[in-house]
Design an enzyme around this catalytic site. Structure first.
Site, short mmCIF file in Angstrom:
data_model
loop_
_atom_site.label_atom_id
_atom_site.label_comp_id
_atom_site.label_asym_id
_atom_site.label_seq_id
_atom_site.Cartn_x
_atom_site.Cartn_y
_atom_site.Cartn_z
N GLU A 135 2.40 4.55 4.98
CA GLU A 135 2.21 3.17 5.41
C GLU A 135 3.26 2.24 4.79
OE1 GLU A 135 -1.72 1.69 4.67
OE2 GLU A 135 -1.21 -0.35 5.30
N ASP B 230 -2.49 -1.10 -3.35
CA ASP B 230 -2.65 -0.39 -2.08
C ASP B 230 -1.43 0.45 -1.74
OD1 ASP B 230 -3.74 0.41 0.28
OD2 ASP B 230 -3.40 -1.46 1.35
N GLU C 121 -12.58 -5.34 3.06
CA GLU C 121 -11.81 -5.83 4.21
C GLU C 121 -12.72 -6.08 5.42
OE1 GLU C 121 -8.62 -2.87 4.55
OE2 GLU C 121 -7.46 -4.02 3.09
C1 GCV Z 1 -8.15 1.98 6.79
C2 GCV Z 1 -5.03 -0.97 3.72
C3 GCV Z 1 -4.54 -0.55 5.08
C4 GCV Z 1 -5.71 -0.45 6.06
C5 GCV Z 1 -6.73 0.55 5.51
C6 GCV Z 1 -7.17 0.07 4.13
C7 GCV Z 1 -8.13 1.03 3.47
O1 GCV Z 1 -5.51 -2.27 3.75
O2 GCV Z 1 -3.57 -1.44 5.52
O3 GCV Z 1 -5.20 -0.01 7.31
O4 GCV Z 1 -7.83 0.67 6.35
O5 GCV Z 1 -6.05 -0.07 3.29
O6 GCV Z 1 -7.67 1.85 2.69
O7 GCV Z 1 -9.32 0.96 3.73
#
Ligand code: GCV
Length: 658
Positions: A386, A358, A271
């Site tokens: 989340e 995720d 990411e």
């Molecule tokens: C900390 C997802 C979440 C992100 C998180 C990422 C990860 O994409 O939305 O907020 O980042 O996972 O686990 O690194």
């Protein structure tokens, strides 16, 4: 500490110990903690505690059998005979865990004769990752995906000074459910937080100091680009000598400040985070460089520093073209990491999210777990909700985690056993007076700790334990509210394992096509004829083939695929008959109506508990139920309307769809 919810350690839980006579034998910092706990209970309830070994009689003996100061060993033995309960351990941590075991047992610890019973954790590392930022991030707030206020560790741009008492209280709660490691900052390491590794390590040391009395080691998330952003080097290439030297020196200074430092957590090439790909290096090269820095032995100790790098396997293309049907995000971790099996250093742990996507409400177990026999894996769960209601919805995740941990990728070991590098959860804690925003979300943290200690434990038993400690004995209604709450949440949100369908960005509430044309690789492909992602080998992305038998065969065919994962693995027509005997479309309608009814029922039962539970907790949960019901109805109506409009198929029961 005034005004902070006691969670699973109310004073009352210590009454059985606090009214009795206790002898503590042994010395060392954790034994001092044990003594402090018992002394506090005795001061409150009139019992007594001795450390001088003076002759009894004693009701409880807590004895360190190891030679010296005795940290280390986490196992303990408990037995009762001749009217005395005895806990023995060879390490201070074991004695502390033994004490909390007695707290959990309550009066039954002092009844009849039993034992000796030995208790030892299945997993040596039971860790919480905090996605906390020091500075408040303009989009994510202070705690990324945090739903319980600000950070418990960081306030006003610094480590909490005078408020470290709250951190200590947190360590106490964690020890009482078996957690022994904490990473204190977000895996997305921004500019301010990068400095925690170097010039701000003193602040990390202060937090470590508050957690240490409860046997908790502190870990730090670091950026792979640290040699550039902090050290001014032109590269972060893991095979460059200057880069390796920089990490070695930085790590030596970390250990000067925190001698029992646990190690680094790294999100690399994920990411948008920097990583070894930029230098044509592999993730094993990157992880091993940090592993080497964390084992260097210029500390004088023969075993070296004893640190571990937790290298996350969450590597995928987040800039995908939705028109490209050949790229499947679910495949990514396996495709990237399986070829590296056997290349990671002994103190490099590959940290794998439990599912391939995720943390959706339903995913298959990641095929990477079980596919890297020569690598130490840690399995990452997400306590912060989340995608499961953001601590505004009751969603107790124990049953989901238990299913994951008991899953056997092939005949032989379960996921819990394969997680040789530990079990990790993303924390759901903040500076909220109830710790977790929704008071009932405390159960997720507690359950994680207990499952990490014993992955095959019965989650229902853990739930009862948590209820008994937090609310006192007696009422089964709370169990009823929470036990099925994960399945209820699943019913009113995205159906049959397809996932997502959430509002982009913040991920709260329905948006059926929110991610359908986005670069994140999160599609459901609904059209007028059907829905779901074809991940079969015969006609789809081939993801099903990443599993060994029997799973690869089971998932390959829509006829044998478990219903709850059907749309994860297959694109099927709305009239496709599920194994349950319902069509897909009727299942969608039925579950969405049922899910809302179940929330209404849970809210009704909770209302009955008014006057029986702490008023502040009752009020907070009541308020959250209003919001849960509002959003559950929104989910129901949007999902049902969407699929009715796509398919044109009416609900067999003629209920209202818009
Ligand atoms: C900390 C997802 C979440 C992100 C998180 C990422 C990860 O994409 O939305 O907020 O980042 O996972 O686990 O690194």
């Amino acid at each position: 500490m005034q005004g902070v919810d006691p969670a699973w350690l109310p004073d009352e839980a210590f009454r059985p110990i606090g009214t009795r006579r206790t002898l503590i034998r042994g010395s060392g910092p954790l034994v001092d903690t044990v003594h402090g706990e018992v002394a506090q209970a005795c001061a409150r309830f009139g019992g007594s505690v001795s450390r001088d070994g003076s002759p009894g009689p004693y009701d409880l003996v807590l004895e360190l059998t190891g030679a010296e100061s005795g940290d280390g060993g986490e196992a303990f033995t408990v037995e009762r005979g001749d009217g005395r309960t005895t806990v023995t351990a060879s390490g201070g941590s074991g004695l502390l865990y033994g004490l909390f075991h007695v707290v959990r047992l309550g009066e039954t610890a002092f009844q009849d004769s039993y034992g000796p019973e030995e208790h030892r954790p299945e997993s040596a590392l039971r860790m919480l990752d905090h996605w906390d930022n020091v500075a408040v991030h303009p989009v994510m707030g202070q705690v990324e995906r945090g739903y319980a206020g600000g950070s418990l560790f960081w306030a006003d741009g610094r480590a909490r000074g005078e408020l470290l008492g709250r951190v200590r209280a947190y360590g106490r709660l964690l020890a009482a459910c078996g957690i022994n490691a904490v990473a204190v900052n977000n895996v997305n390491v921004h500019a301010t937080e990068a400095h925690l590794l170097t010039d701000r390590i003193g602040e990390v040391a202060a937090i470590a100091g508050a957690l240490r009395p409860y046997g908790i080691r502190t870990h730090l998330s670091v950026t792979f680009a640290a040699p550039m952003v902090l050290g001014g080097l032109p590269t972060a290439d893991p095979l460059d000598e200057a880069v390796r030297g920089w990490w070695a020196e930085a790590t030596a200074r970390v250990y000067e400040a925190i001698p029992d430092f646990g190690g680094y957590v790294v999100k690399a090439d994920s990411e948008g985070r920097p990583g070894p790909f930029a230098y044509g290096r592999s993730h094993a090269d990157g992880a091993n460089m940090l592993a080497a820095a964390l084992t260097a032995s210029d500390s004088g100790s023969a075993a070296g520093y004893g640190g571990t790098v937790h290298w996350r396997a969450f590597v995928y293309n987040h800039r995908q073209d939705w028109r490209d049907r050949t790229t499947d995000r679910a495949r990514a971790a396996y495709d990237h990491f399986v070829p590296l099996d056997g290349q990671f250093a002994a103190n490099a742990v590959l940290q794998v999210k439990h599912g391939p996507m995720d943390f959706q409400v339903r995913e298959p177990v990641s095929p990477l777990i079980g596919a890297m026999p020569r690598t130490r894996l840690a399995v990452e769960l997400q306590a912060t909700q989340e995608y499961t209601g953001q601590q505004r919805h009751v969603c107790w995740l124990g049953p989901m985690w238990s299913e994951v941990l008991r899953f056997r990728p092939e005949e032989g070991s379960s996921v819990g056993e394969l997680a040789r590098g530990g079990l990790v959860a993303v924390s759901n804690i903040g500076d909220d007076p109830f710790w977790t925003g929704h008071p009932l979300a405390q159960a997720n943290l507690y359950t994680f700790g207990r499952l990490a200690w014993q992955p095959d434990a019965d989650p229902g038993g853990i739930l009862d334990e948590w209820i008994r400690l937090s609310f006192g004995p007696g009422d089964t209604r709370l169990h009823a509210i929470m036990d099925g709450s994960w399945r209820t949440y699943e019913k009113y949100t995205a159906p049959l394992g397809v996932g997502w369908m959430v509002q982009p960005g913040h991920h709260y509430g329905p948006s059926l096509d929110g991610y359908e044309y986005s670069p994140w690789g999160t599609y459901h492909f609904a059209d007028r004829d059907g829905v779901g992602v074809d991940r079969s080998c015969a006609t789809g992305t081939g993801y099903a083939g990443q599993y060994p038998k029997p799973w690869a065969e089971l998932y390959e065919s829509p006829e044998t695929c478990p219903d709850e994962l059907l749309l994860f693995f297959h694109h099927v027509s709305y009239g496709h008959m599920l194994r349950s005997g319902k069509t897909v479309i009727q299942h969608i309608y039925d579950t969405h109506f049922e899910g809302v009814e179940e929330v209404e029922e849970a809210r009704r039962v909770w209302a009955e508990l008014e006057g029986l539970v702490d008023p502040a907790r009752h009020a907070r949960v009541t308020e959250r139920f209003e919001e849960q019901l509002r959003t559950a109805r929104e989910w129901r109506d949007q999902v049902n309307s969407y699929f009715f409009r796509k398919s044109g198929v009416a609900d067999a029961h003629g209920r209202r769809i818009y």
